[in-house]
Design a protein around this motif. Structure first.
Motif, PDB file in Angstrom:
ATOM      1  N   GLY A   1       0.908  -1.103   0.003  1.00  0.00           N
ATOM      2  CA  GLY A   1      -0.219  -0.149   0.188  1.00  0.00           C
ATOM      3  C   GLY A   1       0.895   1.183   0.173  1.00  0.00           C
ATOM      4  N   GLU A   2       0.245   2.341  -0.184  1.00  0.00           N
ATOM      5  CA  GLU A   2       0.818   3.485  -0.020  1.00  0.00           C
ATOM      6  C   GLU A   2       1.249   3.959   1.154  1.00  0.00           C
ATOM      7  OE1 GLU A   2      -1.319   6.700  -1.941  1.00  0.00           O
ATOM      8  OE2 GLU A   2      -1.638   5.345  -3.854  1.00  0.00           O
ATOM      9  N   TRP A   3       2.365   4.881   1.332  1.00  0.00           N
ATOM     10  CA  TRP A   3       2.966   5.271   2.753  1.00  0.00           C
ATOM     11  C   TRP A   3       1.508   6.306   3.235  1.00  0.00           C
ATOM     12  CZ3 TRP A   3       6.366   2.958   5.483  1.00  0.00           C
ATOM     13  CH2 TRP A   3       7.306   2.256   4.671  1.00  0.00           C
ATOM     14  N   SER A   4       1.548   6.250   4.626  1.00  0.00           N
ATOM     15  CA  SER A   4       0.695   7.124   5.300  1.00  0.00           C
ATOM     16  C   SER A   4       1.379   8.415   5.532  1.00  0.00           C
ATOM     17  CB  SER A   4       0.147   6.471   6.426  1.00  0.00           C
ATOM     18  OG  SER A   4       1.264   6.817   7.565  1.00  0.00           O
ATOM     19  N   GLU A   5       0.690   9.630   6.028  1.00  0.00           N
ATOM     20  CA  GLU A   5       1.412  10.857   6.215  1.00  0.00           C
ATOM     21  C   GLU A   5       2.512  10.665   7.224  1.00  0.00           C
ATOM     22  OE1 GLU A   5      -1.518  13.979   7.008  1.00  0.00           O
ATOM     23  OE2 GLU A   5      -2.705  13.402   5.096  1.00  0.00           O
ATOM     24  N   CYS A   6       3.130  11.387   7.274  1.00  0.00           N
ATOM     25  CA  CYS A   6       4.229  11.473   8.254  1.00  0.00           C
ATOM     26  C   CYS A   6       3.741  11.900   9.537  1.00  0.00           C
ATOM     27  CB  CYS A   6       5.331  12.447   7.827  1.00  0.00           C
ATOM     28  SG  CYS A   6       7.063  12.230   8.859  1.00  0.00           S
ATOM     29  N   SER A   7       4.314  11.004  10.704  1.00  0.00           N
ATOM     30  CA  SER A   7       3.525  11.555  12.121  1.00  0.00           C
ATOM     31  C   SER A   7       4.001  12.634  12.542  1.00  0.00           C
ATOM     32  CB  SER A   7       4.004  10.388  13.022  1.00  0.00           C
ATOM     33  OG  SER A   7       5.469  10.266  13.078  1.00  0.00           O
ATOM     34  N   LYS A   8       5.090  13.506  11.968  1.00  0.00           N
ATOM     35  CA  LYS A   8       5.458  14.592  12.384  1.00  0.00           C
ATOM     36  C   LYS A   8       5.406  15.722  11.228  1.00  0.00           C
ATOM     37  CE  LYS A   8       6.660  13.567  16.558  1.00  0.00           C
ATOM     38  NZ  LYS A   8       8.247  13.425  17.084  1.00  0.00           N
ATOM     39  N   THR A   9       5.056  17.059  11.440  1.00  0.00           N
ATOM     40  CA  THR A   9       5.069  18.047  10.370  1.00  0.00           C
ATOM     41  C   THR A   9       6.492  18.604  10.211  1.00  0.00           C
ATOM     42  OG1 THR A   9       4.632  19.792  12.189  1.00  0.00           O
ATOM     43  CG2 THR A   9       2.725  18.701  10.887  1.00  0.00           C
ATOM     44  N   CYS A  10       7.310  18.286  11.175  1.00  0.00           N
ATOM     45  CA  CYS A  10       8.818  18.730  11.160  1.00  0.00           C
ATOM     46  C   CYS A  10       9.797  17.710  11.859  1.00  0.00           C
ATOM     47  CB  CYS A  10       9.072  20.099  11.403  1.00  0.00           C
ATOM     48  SG  CYS A  10       8.812  20.282  13.157  1.00  0.00           S
ATOM     49  N   GLY A  11      10.751  17.725  11.379  1.00  0.00           N
ATOM     50  CA  GLY A  11      11.841  16.795  12.175  1.00  0.00           C
ATOM     51  C   GLY A  11      11.534  15.272  11.821  1.00  0.00           C
TER      52      GLY A  11
ATOM     53  N   SER B   1      11.524  24.107  13.558  1.00  0.00           N
ATOM     54  CA  SER B   1      12.217  25.297  14.262  1.00  0.00           C
ATOM     55  C   SER B   1      12.675  25.107  15.545  1.00  0.00           C
ATOM     56  CB  SER B   1      10.736  26.476  14.376  1.00  0.00           C
ATOM     57  OG  SER B   1      10.048  26.582  12.977  1.00  0.00           O
ATOM     58  N   GLU B   2      13.297  26.140  16.088  1.00  0.00           N
ATOM     59  CA  GLU B   2      13.864  25.923  17.257  1.00  0.00           C
ATOM     60  C   GLU B   2      13.729  27.359  18.359  1.00  0.00           C
ATOM     61  OE1 GLU B   2      17.998  25.298  16.647  1.00  0.00           O
ATOM     62  OE2 GLU B   2      18.283  27.387  15.871  1.00  0.00           O
ATOM     63  N   TRP B   3      13.802  26.915  19.716  1.00  0.00           N
ATOM     64  CA  TRP B   3      13.690  28.143  20.467  1.00  0.00           C
ATOM     65  C   TRP B   3      14.981  28.672  20.646  1.00  0.00           C
ATOM     66  CZ3 TRP B   3       8.875  29.002  21.775  1.00  0.00           C
ATOM     67  CH2 TRP B   3       7.916  27.762  21.983  1.00  0.00           C
ATOM     68  N   GLN B   4      14.668  30.197  20.558  1.00  0.00           N
ATOM     69  CA  GLN B   4      15.708  31.113  20.738  1.00  0.00           C
ATOM     70  C   GLN B   4      15.472  32.109  22.119  1.00  0.00           C
ATOM     71  OE1 GLN B   4      17.182  33.403  17.354  1.00  0.00           O
ATOM     72  NE2 GLN B   4      17.890  31.432  16.187  1.00  0.00           N
ATOM     73  N   ILE B   5      16.383  32.504  22.739  1.00  0.00           N
ATOM     74  CA  ILE B   5      16.418  33.354  23.892  1.00  0.00           C
ATOM     75  C   ILE B   5      16.825  34.726  23.347  1.00  0.00           C
ATOM     76  CG2 ILE B   5      17.102  34.020  26.201  1.00  0.00           C
ATOM     77  CD1 ILE B   5      17.435  31.133  26.691  1.00  0.00           C
ATOM     78  N   ARG B   6      15.847  35.599  23.094  1.00  0.00           N
ATOM     79  CA  ARG B   6      16.035  36.838  22.507  1.00  0.00           C
ATOM     80  C   ARG B   6      16.674  37.917  23.692  1.00  0.00           C
ATOM     81  NH1 ARG B   6      15.329  35.662  17.191  1.00  0.00           N
ATOM     82  NH2 ARG B   6      14.394  38.061  16.672  1.00  0.00           N
TER      83      ARG B   6
ATOM     84  N   VAL C   1      11.381  34.834  24.817  1.00  0.00           N
ATOM     85  CA  VAL C   1      11.700  33.600  24.351  1.00  0.00           C
ATOM     86  C   VAL C   1      10.830  33.405  23.133  1.00  0.00           C
ATOM     87  CG1 VAL C   1      11.834  31.088  24.570  1.00  0.00           C
ATOM     88  CG2 VAL C   1      12.386  32.553  26.329  1.00  0.00           C
ATOM     89  N   LYS C   2      11.391  33.217  21.834  1.00  0.00           N
ATOM     90  CA  LYS C   2      10.807  33.104  20.738  1.00  0.00           C
ATOM     91  C   LYS C   2      11.003  31.750  19.882  1.00  0.00           C
ATOM     92  CE  LYS C   2       8.682  37.280  20.925  1.00  0.00           C
ATOM     93  NZ  LYS C   2       7.355  37.341  21.051  1.00  0.00           N
ATOM     94  N   CYS C   3       9.923  31.231  19.144  1.00  0.00           N
ATOM     95  CA  CYS C   3      10.164  30.132  18.356  1.00  0.00           C
ATOM     96  C   CYS C   3      10.484  30.651  16.931  1.00  0.00           C
ATOM     97  CB  CYS C   3       8.799  29.320  18.229  1.00  0.00           C
ATOM     98  SG  CYS C   3       8.827  27.793  17.027  1.00  0.00           S
ATOM     99  N   VAL C   4      11.889  30.146  16.434  1.00  0.00           N
ATOM    100  CA  VAL C   4      12.347  30.963  15.272  1.00  0.00           C
ATOM    101  C   VAL C   4      12.575  29.537  14.148  1.00  0.00           C
ATOM    102  CG1 VAL C   4      14.236  32.006  14.186  1.00  0.00           C
ATOM    103  CG2 VAL C   4      13.522  32.622  16.620  1.00  0.00           C
ATOM    104  N   SER C   5      11.987  29.891  12.899  1.00  0.00           N
ATOM    105  CA  SER C   5      12.147  28.812  11.884  1.00  0.00           C
ATOM    106  C   SER C   5      13.669  28.828  11.361  1.00  0.00           C
ATOM    107  CB  SER C   5      11.423  29.212  10.724  1.00  0.00           C
ATOM    108  OG  SER C   5      11.647  30.351  10.370  1.00  0.00           O
ATOM    109  N   ASN C   6      13.988  27.752  10.738  1.00  0.00           N
ATOM    110  CA  ASN C   6      15.324  27.380  10.259  1.00  0.00           C
ATOM    111  C   ASN C   6      15.923  28.606   9.142  1.00  0.00           C
ATOM    112  OD1 ASN C   6      13.307  26.541   8.415  1.00  0.00           O
ATOM    113  ND2 ASN C   6      14.975  25.412   7.204  1.00  0.00           N
ATOM    114  N   LEU C   7      15.045  29.417   8.802  1.00  0.00           N
ATOM    115  CA  LEU C   7      15.060  30.577   7.876  1.00  0.00           C
ATOM    116  C   LEU C   7      15.442  31.803   8.678  1.00  0.00           C
ATOM    117  CD1 LEU C   7      12.725  29.772   5.017  1.00  0.00           C
ATOM    118  CD2 LEU C   7      14.904  29.157   5.192  1.00  0.00           C
TER     119      LEU C   7
END
Length: 638
Positions: free
Chosen positions: A303-313, A357-362, A381-387
């Motif tokens: 069968g076909e693969w299901s959706e990934c259990s994580k949206t990232c990582g 994304s990862e946590w950054q202490i601003r 404290v902010k959540c910052v994407s890889n961009l």
């Protein structure tokens, strides 16, 4: 539609062939599958199944009747539910017996169904069944309910009253018009025709709503009163039809089909000759024969693969692996041991759609919110994407979020005595009294005192005062309170309040009116020693139901606690009576000299129920009164 170009020296004309095979015709096949039709020979049935379902499992959605075409069953949005299809006889066609089939083509009800199940993560489309039809039996569509129903759209076409029945087509001569239309010319190359039909089936294309019926497939029929213009030549008796073999089996395993092959041969030499030497009317009709009946080897259906259990990582995805086996042009799910000779593919795999994304202490910690003692401090404290962009906190792992607020201890605070101003009034209007102030030990955040408590040198809360001698002053004098009037629950206390004149060391009792201009202290107050617990309370007795000869009276009895709410803690044996007899003495009739019967036959007036009229009530006063008293007594006893 074919196009023919005819050219001349000065004119170039493009002509097309319609569905009736006439050059220059513009007729096309309508939705009912009729060449040149106006879409009125059939009926479109459609709707949406939106019922709310509660139980998990199979739920019937719609019934597809026999003869239906252009079948479309589509889930209105993606869900964890599945569509299922089975025949009225109970044979499972798609997704039966809690086994989920792969998307593909499945035969059922005399037609081929295309089962689609979009699996792209970004796709919102649901499952669907599509078939050209027509069906040759009634089919039932089900939904395997696992989550709220997003809605199922269904649509199919059924023939109308004016559609030619398929049974009637067998009596039409080749080339004879169908509903006034010319049929396709008889094909002389059946192999090309079969190849074209197979190609259409494999590619999923269809020339129209109904299968194209070639006139050459039907036996020719000629009326008895019609004579052919050219008689066919008499065939030579020296030749006949002979089976020289069979066609190749349609499958290499799992039950295929093949047909015998007949050629015209010389009866003596058995040499193959042209078919024109044999009588075509005596050529045997090839009948289908089963071949390669042994089952095909089992295989793993992936069968076909299901959706990934994580949206990232790093996440996980799953797929269904079934052991399947082909037989009789159907793929069946079998026990897994039949596939043990093959390596089983993996059912789970890791996946990663994007970097999380990862946590950054601003910012650094702020200063403590208090100069001493325990306070709080904060940081950004902010959540910052890889961009490098700030995104919602949900994009980061909340379990790994650094604290953005914490307690801070600035050390113990010094304490000091805090004082109010002295009161303005002396406690005594004359003679010696005192003035008061409030004294409290509190934290001093601005003091330079040692870091310790306030100590034992508590400032005084009272100071003496004197408003002058009290000679000749009139005032109210209150004695002590008496004991509470009840041993438990709410009661009252009394005390004596008198008007006196105060002299040096003595008091003179005066008339109360001498002190009327002064506020008199209360001489009574409520008191409460202890709770009494639950008690029986009752209302006053009602009026007796009768004035004589025994009536009854009632009262309401309730068990109440100390706060006057309903309770069940009272002793049932001490419950007061709620009903008792009253007025048990005999009734003494009162003789009214003014109420007498004026006629000897007043009994007839009573029997005729004429006492309701004023005249008869006066003329037969005694009789009417007796019957009225008798009726009121009867009603009272009821």
């Amino acid at each position: 539609m074919a196009m023919i170009i005819s050219t001349s020296e000065s004119v170039k004309e493009i002509k097309s062939i319609g569905c009736d095979d006439y050059l220059g015709s513009d007729k096309v096949i309508d939705k009912c599958g009729i060449c040149g039709g106006d879409n009125t020979a059939c009926k479109v049935v459609s709707g949406v199944f939106k019922h709310t379902l509660t139980n998990l499992g199979y739920h019937k959605i719609v019934e597809i009747p026999e003869g239906a075409t252009k079948i479309n069953i589509t889930e209105m949005s993606k869900s964890n539910n599945y569509l299922a299809l089975r025949s009225r006889s109970g044979r499972s066609i798609i997704n039966g017996n809690w086994a989920i089939d792969r998307p593909g083509r499945y035969e059922g009800g005399g037609t081929m169904f295309t089962y689609k199940r979009p699996n792209e993560i970004s796709s919102t489309a649901g499952e669907s069944f599509l078939a050209d039809g027509p069906t040759n039996e009634v089919l039932d569509v089900y939904m395997i309910h696992q989550q709220p129903n997003p809605g199922i759209h269904y649509e199919y076409i059924i023939p109308g009253d004016n559609v030619i029945s398929p049974q009637l087509l067998t009596h039409r001569r080749p080339g004879e018009p169908l509903n006034g239309q010319l049929g396709m010319p008889e094909s002389t190359n059946h192999e090309d025709e079969d190849l074209h039909r197979e190609t259409d089936t494999l590619t999923g294309q269809s020339a129209g709503t109904f299968p194209v019926i070639q006139p050459g497939r039907f036996p020719s029929h000629q009326p008895e009163n019609q004579v052919s213009a050219v008689q066919p030549p008499r065939q030579n008796r020296e030749h006949n039809w002979k089976q020289i073999g069979k066609t190749e089996c349609t499958t290499t395993c799992g039950k295929g089909s093949q047909y015998p092959v007949f050629h015209c041969v010389n009866r003596i030499t058995h040499e193959e000759v042209s078919e024109s030497y044999c009588d075509s009317s005596t050529k045997p009709i090839p009948e289908e024969e089963a071949c390669n009946l042994f089952p095909c080897p089992a295989f793993w259906d992936i069968g076909e693969w299901s959706e990934c259990s994580k949206t990232c990582g790093l996440g996980m995805q799953h797929r269904q692996i079934l052991c399947r086996q082909m037989y009789a042009n159907r793929t069946l799910t079998v026990q897994q041991y039949r596939c043990h000779h093959l390596e089983k593919p993996e059912t789970t795999s890791t996946c990663q759609l994007k970097i999380c994304s990862e946590w950054q202490i601003r910012t650094e910690w702020t200063s403590c919110s208090v100069p001493c003692g325990v306070g709080q401090r904060t940081r950004d404290v902010k959540c910052v994407s890889n961009l490098g962009d700030i995104v919602d906190d949900e994009e980061c792992n909340m379990k790994l979020r650094p604290n953005d607020i914490e307690n801070c201890d600035m050390g113990p605070c010094a304490k000091s005595w805090f004082l109010t101003e002295w009161s303005d009034r002396c406690s005594a209007e004359c003679g010696d009294g005192v003035r008061t102030r409030s004294v409290v030990c509190m934290t001093n955040q601005v003091s330079s005192l040692p870091l310790e408590g306030c100590g034992n040198n508590r400032p005084s809360e009272t100071t003496p005062c004197n408003n002058g001698p009290c000679a000749g002053k009139v005032e109210w004098f209150a004695g002590g309170w008496t004991q509470c009037s009840t041993e438990c629950g709410s009661g009252t206390q009394q005390r004596e309040v008198i008007c006196v004149r105060k002299t040096e060391g003595n008091f003179d009792v005066l008339n109360p009116y001498e002190c009327l201009y002064l506020e008199k202290p209360p001489s009574q107050q409520s008191c409460y020693l202890k709770p009494c617990g639950s008690k029986w309370f009752h209302t006053e007795w009602s009026t007796c139901s009768k004035s004589c000869e025994g009536g009854f009276r009632v009262r309401e009895v309730r068990c109440l606690s100390d706060d006057m709410t309903a309770s069940t803690q009272c002793d049932p044996q001490l419950k007061p009576e709620e009903k008792e007899p009253c007025n048990t003495q005999d009734c003494i009739p009162e003789i009214d000299e003014n109420c007498k019967d004026k006629y000897y036959n007043c009994n007839v007036v009573v029997q005729a129920r004429l006492c309701v009229y004023t005249y008869y009530k006066t003329a037969c006063c005694a009789s009417c009164t007796r019957v009225a008293n008798r009726q009121s007594g009867f009603l009272g006893r009821r």
